[in-house]
Each structure stands twice: as C-alpha cells, then as structure tokens.
Design a protein around this motif. Sequence first.
Motif, mmCIF file in Angstrom:
data_model
loop_
_atom_site.group_PDB
_atom_site.id
_atom_site.type_symbol
_atom_site.label_atom_id
_atom_site.label_comp_id
_atom_site.label_asym_id
_atom_site.label_seq_id
_atom_site.Cartn_x
_atom_site.Cartn_y
_atom_site.Cartn_z
ATOM 1 N N MET A 1 0.854 -1.206 0.000
ATOM 2 C CA MET A 1 0.000 0.000 0.000
ATOM 3 C C MET A 1 0.887 1.252 0.000
ATOM 4 O O MET A 1 1.897 1.298 0.695
ATOM 5 N N GLU A 2 0.482 2.250 -0.774
ATOM 6 C CA GLU A 2 1.290 3.473 -0.892
ATOM 7 C C GLU A 2 1.374 4.215 0.449
ATOM 8 O O GLU A 2 0.402 4.294 1.192
ATOM 9 N N LYS A 3 2.567 4.759 0.699
ATOM 10 C CA LYS A 3 2.777 5.528 1.938
ATOM 11 C C LYS A 3 3.287 6.933 1.608
ATOM 12 O O LYS A 3 3.968 7.129 0.599
ATOM 13 N N THR A 4 2.982 7.874 2.484
ATOM 14 C CA THR A 4 3.546 9.219 2.331
ATOM 15 C C THR A 4 3.977 9.773 3.683
ATOM 16 O O THR A 4 3.540 9.300 4.732
ATOM 17 N N PHE A 5 4.856 10.769 3.607
ATOM 18 C CA PHE A 5 5.316 11.462 4.812
ATOM 19 C C PHE A 5 4.597 12.804 4.904
ATOM 20 O O PHE A 5 4.644 13.605 3.958
ATOM 21 N N LEU A 6 3.933 13.032 6.034
ATOM 22 C CA LEU A 6 3.267 14.315 6.284
ATOM 23 C C LEU A 6 3.779 14.874 7.600
ATOM 24 O O LEU A 6 4.128 14.119 8.514
ATOM 25 N N MET A 7 3.841 16.183 7.687
ATOM 26 C CA MET A 7 4.380 16.794 8.905
ATOM 27 C C MET A 7 3.645 18.098 9.205
ATOM 28 O O MET A 7 3.590 18.996 8.346
ATOM 29 N N VAL A 8 3.077 18.184 10.424
ATOM 30 C CA VAL A 8 2.522 19.458 10.878
ATOM 31 C C VAL A 8 3.725 20.308 11.280
ATOM 32 O O VAL A 8 4.534 19.909 12.124
ATOM 33 N N LYS A 9 3.877 21.460 10.643
ATOM 34 C CA LYS A 9 5.034 22.322 10.876
ATOM 35 C C LYS A 9 4.880 23.059 12.221
ATOM 36 O O LYS A 9 3.801 23.038 12.829
ATOM 37 N N PRO A 10 5.960 23.737 12.676
ATOM 38 C CA PRO A 10 5.899 24.380 14.003
ATOM 39 C C PRO A 10 4.718 25.333 14.185
ATOM 40 O O PRO A 10 4.156 25.425 15.287
ATOM 41 N N ILE B 1 -0.288 9.773 -1.699
ATOM 42 C CA ILE B 1 0.657 10.875 -1.947
ATOM 43 C C ILE B 1 -0.062 12.038 -2.633
ATOM 44 O O ILE B 1 -0.039 13.184 -2.153
ATOM 45 N N THR B 2 -0.731 11.748 -3.746
ATOM 46 C CA THR B 2 -1.407 12.797 -4.514
ATOM 47 C C THR B 2 -2.620 13.343 -3.766
ATOM 48 O O THR B 2 -2.858 14.559 -3.750
ATOM 49 N N THR B 3 -3.383 12.457 -3.147
ATOM 50 C CA THR B 3 -4.593 12.911 -2.454
ATOM 51 C C THR B 3 -4.238 13.799 -1.266
ATOM 52 O O THR B 3 -4.881 14.827 -1.028
ATOM 53 N N ALA B 4 -3.193 13.435 -0.533
ATOM 54 C CA ALA B 4 -2.793 14.258 0.614
ATOM 55 C C ALA B 4 -2.336 15.636 0.138
ATOM 56 O O ALA B 4 -2.659 16.655 0.774
ATOM 57 N N ARG B 5 -1.618 15.682 -0.978
ATOM 58 C CA ARG B 5 -1.204 16.990 -1.516
ATOM 59 C C ARG B 5 -2.436 17.840 -1.834
ATOM 60 O O ARG B 5 -2.463 19.039 -1.591
ATOM 61 N N GLY B 6 -3.449 17.215 -2.401
ATOM 62 C CA GLY B 6 -4.687 17.928 -2.694
ATOM 63 C C GLY B 6 -5.362 18.432 -1.431
ATOM 64 O O GLY B 6 -5.871 19.553 -1.378
ATOM 65 N N MET B 7 -5.357 17.606 -0.402
ATOM 66 C CA MET B 7 -5.986 17.995 0.870
ATOM 67 C C MET B 7 -5.209 19.112 1.559
ATOM 68 O O MET B 7 -5.771 19.894 2.332
ATOM 69 N N MET B 8 -3.893 19.195 1.291
ATOM 70 C CA MET B 8 -3.065 20.268 1.863
ATOM 71 C C MET B 8 -3.345 21.599 1.192
ATOM 72 O O MET B 8 -3.325 22.642 1.825
ATOM 73 N N GLY B 9 -3.565 21.590 -0.129
ATOM 74 C CA GLY B 9 -3.763 22.818 -0.893
ATOM 75 C C GLY B 9 -2.458 23.376 -1.436
ATOM 76 O O GLY B 9 -1.380 22.877 -1.137
ATOM 77 N N ALA B 10 -2.573 24.438 -2.221
ATOM 78 C CA ALA B 10 -1.409 25.053 -2.879
ATOM 79 C C ALA B 10 -0.373 25.503 -1.854
ATOM 80 O O ALA B 10 -0.722 25.840 -0.715
ATOM 81 N N THR B 11 0.900 25.512 -2.284
ATOM 82 C CA THR B 11 2.012 25.889 -1.393
ATOM 83 C C THR B 11 1.753 27.222 -0.706
ATOM 84 O O THR B 11 1.968 27.366 0.495
#
Length: 148
Positions: A1-10, A81-91
Amino acid sequence: MEKTFLMVKPDGVQRGLIGDIVSRFEKKGFQLVGAKLMSISNELAEEHYGEHKERPFFGELVDFITSGPVFAMVWQGENVITTARGMMGATNPKDAALGTIRGDFGLTVGKNIIHGSDSAESAVREIGLFFKEEELVEYSKLMNEWVY
Ligand code: IDP
C-alpha cells in the motif's frame, strides 16, 4: 500500500491544529502507520529541504522548521501521496482553495502549516529521514473493508 510522509510544521503545532489535521486524514479513509512529536536539528532540516538549498528563502525555511516541535507522520492508502497533496492545498495559502488545510488555516507561504511528500521518490526518502523501520506499525484496520 502506498505511503507518504506528512508533517505538521511548528506553526501548526503551536496553533493547536494537530488534531484537526490528523482527523481530516483519518476521516478521508487513510491509515496512520507512524507518528511522533519531535524537534528537527539543523542537519535534518538542511537534508530534508536540500532541493531548495540555492533558493533565497532557504535560511528562513531552515530557521522556521527548527523553531519548535513538529508532528511527523506516515500515512498509507490508495493514492495517498497525490490525495494528501490535494488535501493540503497550494504551497502559498493565498492561492489554496478553501476546504484545504492551507486554504482554511494559513495566510502566508512562510507559515503554511503542513508538509507532504510530492512524489513516490520523495515519500521514500522523507520517511527514511524521519522514521526508523521499527517506528512504523503494520496492522490491519477493520475500517478498510468499508473504505475499499
Ligand atoms: P511544498 O511544501 O508545497 O511542496 P515547496 O515548493 O517544496 O512547496 O517549498 C517548500 C516550502 O518552502 C514551502 O512549503 C514553504 O513553507 C517554503 N517556501 C516556498 N516558497 C517560499 C518563499 O517564497 N518564501 C518563504 N518560504 C517559501
């Protein structure tokens, strides 16, 4: 199953957004396989953001990401990976759609709440930088038969 790294920043940690962010990925149907509150050393920050070394904001970025604890996570699921990027939104949160994490919580690019791997290669690299193999937990989640 695909995995991604996510991090809540400070900024996300200080603003009390860990719970909301974790909840969004849980409710979407993804599975948490690793998580920890941690401080990032200068060395790790420079390695993690190595691709931006020549950018004018590199120093600011390293100072920011080492300025307080972060909440590092590994999530798994189909197309995570792609879905989480979408859920995060633009940089830049000013361009991020409402309903995304950056669109809902952020105002400026320097404090944009969350990091997420942008490709399969980055995910493998970043998971390896932040987590030891034994810190990732393989388990079957009953929810999955109602998600897939
Ligand atoms: P991403 O986080 O959406 O993948 P990247 O282009 O990889 O975006 O940039 C990494 C991080 O660098 C961004 O999340 C943001 O915090 C920071 N950053 C990007 N551009 C700027 C800038 O112009 N000024 C300050 N920080 C920036």
